[in-house]
Each structure stands twice: as C-alpha cells, then as structure tokens.
Design an enzyme around this catalytic site. Structure first.
Site, short mmCIF file in Angstrom:
data_model
loop_
_atom_site.label_atom_id
_atom_site.label_comp_id
_atom_site.label_asym_id
_atom_site.label_seq_id
_atom_site.Cartn_x
_atom_site.Cartn_y
_atom_site.Cartn_z
CB SER A 201 21.26 58.82 -11.70
OG SER A 201 19.89 58.75 -11.39
CG HIS A 203 23.74 61.37 -8.27
ND1 HIS A 203 24.09 60.80 -7.06
CD2 HIS A 203 22.55 60.83 -8.61
CE1 HIS A 203 23.13 59.97 -6.69
NE2 HIS A 203 22.20 59.97 -7.61
CB THR A 242 11.14 74.95 -17.18
OG1 THR A 242 9.96 75.74 -17.35
CG2 THR A 242 12.33 75.66 -17.81
CB CYS A 327 17.95 54.87 -0.79
SG CYS A 327 17.90 53.07 -0.92
#
Length: 394
Positions: A201, A203, A242, A327
């Site tokens: 990821s 981030h 997209t 999380c």
C-alpha cells in the site's frame, strides 16, 4: 499548540512533500483519462501510469508487467484469496495462514470458510515466529495457497519468507506474501523471496491513501486471481474502473524514493528504535514484545506491566501512539497478535506500539522517552495494583 511527536507510522505515514509535488500535475493540468489513448492528453497520462508501474516494480525487483494497481493491500488480499478460492477449486480448497495476520487477511478467510474453504491457522511462539516444520506439516494434497505476511504490523516481527517459499515450492502450493509493512523498510526482491503473489500500500511508504499494488509472478501457467470489479478492461482486465492516476503517480514516486533511501533510512531508524527501547526498558517490568527475533527497523511493541496502554496514551497527548492495529483500534478486545504470542489479556492491554518514520528525529525519541517514562511513573505511583506488586502480593 505543543509539537506532536508522530510515532504511529505503521497506521499511516505522512505524505512526503516530494510525492505531493509529483502528484500535483495529475490533480490539475494532466487530468485526462489514462484509457483515452486516442488523444495526446490521454497518452501522456497513460505514460505516467506506466512510469509508476516501473517504479513500483523496481522497488520489489519485479517486471512492470507483473504489477496491477489496486486501491490498497486490503483490496489485493480480497482479490487474491477470493480469486484463488474460485479458480483453484478443482485442486482443493485448503489454505494455510497464521493467527497473527492482519485482519484484512483473517476476515477474508473467515468469509471464505463460510463458502466452503478450509483454513489452517498456524500458531506462533512467544517471539511471534512461526514453526516452519509445522508449516510444512500443515500442507496437504488439496492445499492451494499459503498466505503469510512478511512483517507484522503490530510487532514488526519478520517471517522468513524465502524459506517459506522454498517449502511451498516443493509442494506446488502458491505463496502469497502481504508485504504492506515491509515495502520500503527492508529490501524486497521477489525472485529471491520466491513469492508468487505480493501486495503493498502507498500510504505505508509516504505515498497517498487509496492506492496500492499487487504483484503476480509471471509463469508458464498464469496464476488465476480473477477480478473483484467488472466493467472495463483496465489493468489487464483484473481491475475495472478509471485509474486513480494521481494516486498511482504518487505510489510510483514513493516507491522510487523508498528504494533510493532504504539503506541509510533503515539504519537510521534502527538506531532510533534501539535508543527508544533502551530508554524505556529501564523502567521496572517493561519489556519489548518480539525481542530476540528479526524485526522491522522502525517498530517497537513495549509492554508496561500492571498498566493500561490507553492510560499511558491519555497522559502523553503530544505523542501519537497505538495500542494495536489501526483497523481494530476502536475495539476493546486485546490484540489478537499479542494474545497469539502468549500474552495475557492484561499484558496485551498494557502494550504500546511505537512505529517510527522518515520524519522522526533523535529529539523526538528523547522527548518521547522522557514523557512516557514520566507518565508511567505517575500512573504507577497512584496504582493500587502496582503497590500490591511492590509489596510482593501480585
């Protein structure tokens, strides 16, 4: 307002200004759709996407053709586990993972178990390490995939991924490595690792939120993961929609910076982490969870016995810390990672995660030691349980 010492980089990293600079043109003037290759504006944007693909591939030693852009590691995990379950059913529906995996992995496996999958959850020892003999013994004729992270998000403990891949290779079983916390912090070379699939990821390595990548090894017989999203031919028909061009460009720049700076930054962070641990473990009954095994250079999970981590955090409002994975930070349950390592509920609740990052300084660490030590001393001074401990009654 007091300066905030940010030590929660495993939850998310700040966006590197160099990454933002690279992204800005694609948030403003270069706004075309990367699929609109019939005109110059679209082709320029499509070329930027491919440059980013090359940068991500270079970080992990892969070919650009092996990289699929996603919204992050959670999507990649869902894509791989659900796709393998669907496409490899004729071989079997048995998977192997570990009790200390990220919830994105564990919750997806829980979903698949309701659909008929069988999952073996490997235990870990007191340092958070798996037993490779136990891993090999868990493999069966109907095992289709082993899913194990490279670096644990709560403790920083590293699994021996190359040895894991050797085992799965001998048994013709796919190996999926969640490298979300490892990418940009320790060297990654997918050929040497032997991983068939790997995710990361942006981030977690100073890139933007909402973008990540899945590596799928090119083999004579293509690995089947399928698509979670349908409705277009983007990303080799693996992910419709997209493309998030600014995010992808940001991920590429973040990967390039991480690759260039990794050797020096890894060494710098390891020294700061060691200084942090040396300073805080001078406190009585204060221990590092996972000490004694290979760990990430930037992570320290420290237990302050007979206290609650939440109490400490309240008393150090100018330091950003975590008592578990981001999380599940809103839950009251003890860390499933620390519980799997054998800690009691009380000791798990007494543990704090310190995750250092690119923008932390030696001054940050010295201030953190002073503030946390002061908070721990004050809390214990007023704690009945600590007084009972000092009296030898607990």
């Amino acid at each position: 307002m007091e300066r905030l010492i940010y030590l929660d980089n495993n939850a998310t990293t700040p966006l590197d200004p160099r990454v933002l600079e690279a992204m800005m043109p694609y948030l403003t003037t270069h706004f075309a759709n990367a699929s609109s290759v019939t005109h110059r504006a679209g082709r320029a944007v499509a070329a930027a996407v491919e440059r980013a693909r090359e940068q991500v591939a270079a970080l992990i030693g892969a070919s650009p053709k092996e990289i699929t852009f996603t919204s992050g590691a959670t999507e990649a995990i869902n894509m791989v586990l659900k796709g393998v379950f669907e496409h490899y059913g004729t071989k079997g529906r048995h998977f192997v993972t570990c009790l200390t995996e990220h919830k994105a992995m564990l919750d997806t496996f829980a979903y698949l178990e309701k659909k008929g999958a069988e999952v073996t959850y490997l235990p870990v020892d007191a340092q958070g390490a798996i037993d490779l003999h136990m891993l090999e013994a868990a493999l069966r004729a109907d095992t289709v995939l082993v899913a194990l992270m490279h670096a644990n998000n709560e403790t920083g403990v590293l699994h021996p991924v190359q040895r894991i891949a050797e085992i799965t290779g001998r048994h013709d079983v796919l190996f999926f490595c969640d490298a979300t916390q490892a990418a940009g912090k320790v060297p990654l070379a997918v050929d040497a690792m032997g991983a068939d699939l790997l995710c990361l990821s942006a981030h977690k390595l100073y890139g933007p939120k909402g973008v990540g990548a899945l590596y799928t090894k090119r083999r004579n017989k293509r690995i089947q993961t399928g698509a979670l999203l349908h409705g277009g031919g983007q990303e080799n028909k693996l992910r419709a929609g997209t493309l998030n061009v600014p995010g992808i460009v940001g991920l590429g720049e973040a990967a390039a910076i991480a690759q260039q700076e990794l050797p020096t930054e890894s060494s710098r962070l390891a020294k700061l982490r060691d200084e942090l641990e040396a300073g805080l473990t001078k406190l009585p009954l204060t221990f590092v969870n996972g000490l004694g095994t290979a760990r990430l250079p930037n992570v320290s999970n420290i237990m302050f016995k007979h206290l609650k981590a939440d109490q400490i955090m309240v008393n150090v409002p100018d330091i950003a810390l975590a008592s578990g994975s981001a999380c599940v930070s809103g839950t009251r349950d003890p860390s499933h990672v620390l519980k799997a390592m054998g800690l009691s509920d009380a000791d798990a609740h007494a543990s704090l995660r310190f995750s250092l990052g690119r923008f932390n300084t030696a001054e940050d660490i010295r201030d953190c030691i002073a503030q946390v030590a002061s908070a721990v001393d004050d809390l214990r001074a007023s704690s009945p349980i600590w007084q009972l401990h000092q009296a030898g009654m607990v």
